[in-house]
Scaffold this active site. Structure first.
Site, short mmCIF file in Angstrom:
data_model
loop_
_atom_site.label_atom_id
_atom_site.label_comp_id
_atom_site.label_asym_id
_atom_site.label_seq_id
_atom_site.Cartn_x
_atom_site.Cartn_y
_atom_site.Cartn_z
N GLU A 240 36.54 32.96 38.05
CA GLU A 240 36.82 34.05 38.99
C GLU A 240 35.76 35.15 38.90
O GLU A 240 35.70 36.02 39.74
CB GLU A 240 38.20 34.66 38.72
CG GLU A 240 39.29 33.86 39.36
CD GLU A 240 40.61 34.65 39.43
OE1 GLU A 240 41.45 34.26 40.23
OE2 GLU A 240 40.77 35.60 38.67
N SER A 380 46.55 42.52 37.74
CA SER A 380 46.54 43.90 38.24
C SER A 380 45.58 44.76 37.40
O SER A 380 45.21 44.41 36.29
CB SER A 380 47.95 44.49 38.16
OG SER A 380 48.29 44.73 36.82
#
Ligand SMILES: Cc1cc2nc3c(=O)[nH]c(=O)nc-3n(C[C@H](O)[C@H](O)[C@H](O)COP(=O)(O)OP(=O)(O)OC[C@H]3O[C@@H](n4cnc5c(N)ncnc54)[C@H](O)[C@@H]3O)c2cc1C
Length: 395
Positions: A240, A380
């Site tokens: 990612e 988050s």
């Protein structure tokens, strides 16, 4: 930036300028599956899929830095938002199959991803298993040569378009929660699998709930060993890092805000005449430049190490990148001012079609609202701060 990288950037820019579809307009909401696939195939024919994939599996064998340059140019060209649809296949599903898949899985999946023929989605999060992903409960029970799956995934983006899902399931609940997870590739057309839309605050349909009711998945669709799925998921999260900061998206928004500010009336002139506005733009641009340099540094270090383990420093890219994307979206909202409000009294009274002027303001508020999700997805910002505190600062 090397000469080869500059050439790559120039070629990417030229190709995108010549080939980026103009319909539907950029950032104008989600497109149909057919639209997404047509655009994916076009990119594949142009040689822009699998940029950082190894040559042996049909990729271009370039580095993550070139992949990032492509993302930047993609955003600069305001190419259609279904980048995410290809992002999941090319950046998540594909690399995991390359590194951990069987020869049969590679032969079946990789050419289809490279050719832009399939859309993938990521089935990780569940109710009660987002930040604490290892708490996932969707259960897979081995019956002969199939796993039988029951449970639910949540927030599964593009599941309504997807052909395949890579999914984490619980195969053992007896030990440490990270140890009983298995990684499966699931055909989205398997009986018992239901996709239900979630309409987000921007009013669009990007993400979904996915329900499994005795869904039978062949054991041959398992990645690696049973109960070792957490390791493969960590590998995936390492991937990612490419593009996580989405610098290109922020740059594109700021450029758009500047162009608009030069024609939006303000006082006796235009908004761009306002030094406070220009100061705000400059402050965001400075931070964006710093992020761009930090991104190159973090990725160059990881590449030099040759490691696929998630680098905790990428949390800096995620936090700052999402904050700046949100600030840039907010800047556009400020430029649009009241024009961004969906106030069309006739339409609200049920008379006629919605009429809103000016045209460009139509998507500003929805995009601003949807940008709220970038500090939540992929872990988050609070979780990223925890990672930084522990792994980088040693607190
Ligand atoms: C638009 C959108 C698209 C998404 N797409 C996908 C997808 O395609 N596939 C997929 O698998 N998932 C997807 N997600 C899910 C996303 O990864 C999760 O929403 C995210 O990991 C947060 O989990 P949660 O929603 O369960 O919130 P929670 O984990 O319940 O967190 C709620 C709040 O508590 C805070 N918090 C939680 N734990 C801690 C802690 N230990 N310390 C400090 N603060 C904490 C969080 O930061 C957050 O503010 C998507 C989410 C959104 C909004």
């Amino acid at each position: 930036m090397t000469a080869a990288m500059s050439t790559f950037r120039r070629e990417a820019r030229q190709w995108l300028e010549a080939n980026t579809p103009t319909e539907p307009p950029p950032e104008d909401g989600p497109a149909s599956r057919e639209y997404v696939l047509a655009w994916l195939r076009k990119q594949a024919r142009g040689g822009w899929t699998g940029i950082a994939w190894p040559r042996e599996v049909g990729g271009r064998g370039l580095s993550v830095l070139e992949q990032i340059v492509w993302f930047e140019e993609y955003a600069r060209a305001a190419a259609p938002s279904p980048l995410d649809a290809s992002f999941v296949g090319l950046n998540h599903a594909g690399p995991t199959v390359i590194a951990c898949g069987t020869p049969e899985q590679k032969a079946f999946h990789l050419p289809k991803i490279l050719a832009g023929e399939v859309i993938w989605c990521q089935g990780f999060s569940e109710p009660g298993a987002g930040s604490d992903l290892a708490a996932l409960r969707t259960q897979a029970v081995l019956e002969g040569d199939h796993y039988v799956i029951n449970g639910q995934k949540l927030w599964t983006s593009t599941a309504h378009h997807a052909d395949w899902m890579f999914c984490l399931v619980r195969t053992d609940a007896s030990g440490k929660k990270q140890q009983g997870i298995t990684y499966l590739l699931i055909d989205m057309r398997t009986p018992g699998l239901t996709v239900r839309p979630i309409i987000t605050i921007d009013g669009y349909h990007e993400t979904n709930e996915v329900f499994f009711d005795n869904v039978r998945v062949p054991v041959v669709n398992r990645i690696g060993e049973e109960n070792k799925g957490w390791d493969y998921a960590k590998f995936l999260l390492g991937n990612e890092r490419s593009g996580i900061a989405r610098v290109g998206v922020s740059k594109m928004r700021i450029r758009h805000a500047k162009e608009l500010a030069k024609r939006v009336p303000c006082g006796d002139g235009v908004l761009w005449d306002d030094p406070r506005f220009r100061e705000r733009v400059a402050a965001i641009e400075v931070e964006l430049k710093a992020l761009e340099i930090t991104q190159m540094r973090v990725i160059a270090e990881s590449s030099a190490r040759g490691s696929h383990a998630p680098d905790p420093k990428t949390s800096i890219l995620k936090i700052k990148g999402s904050e700046l994307q949100q600030l840039a979206a907010e800047l556009l909202l400020e430029v649009a001012g009241p024009d961004a409000l969906p106030l069309d009294l006739d339409f609200l009274r049920g008379v006629g079609d919605p009429v809103r002027e000016p045209d460009w303001a139509l998507t500003i508020a929805p995009n601003h609202y949807f940008a709220r999700h970038v500090s939540i997805v992929g872990g988050s910002n609070e979780i990223q701060k925890n990672i930084l505190a522990k792994s980088v600062l040693g607190l």
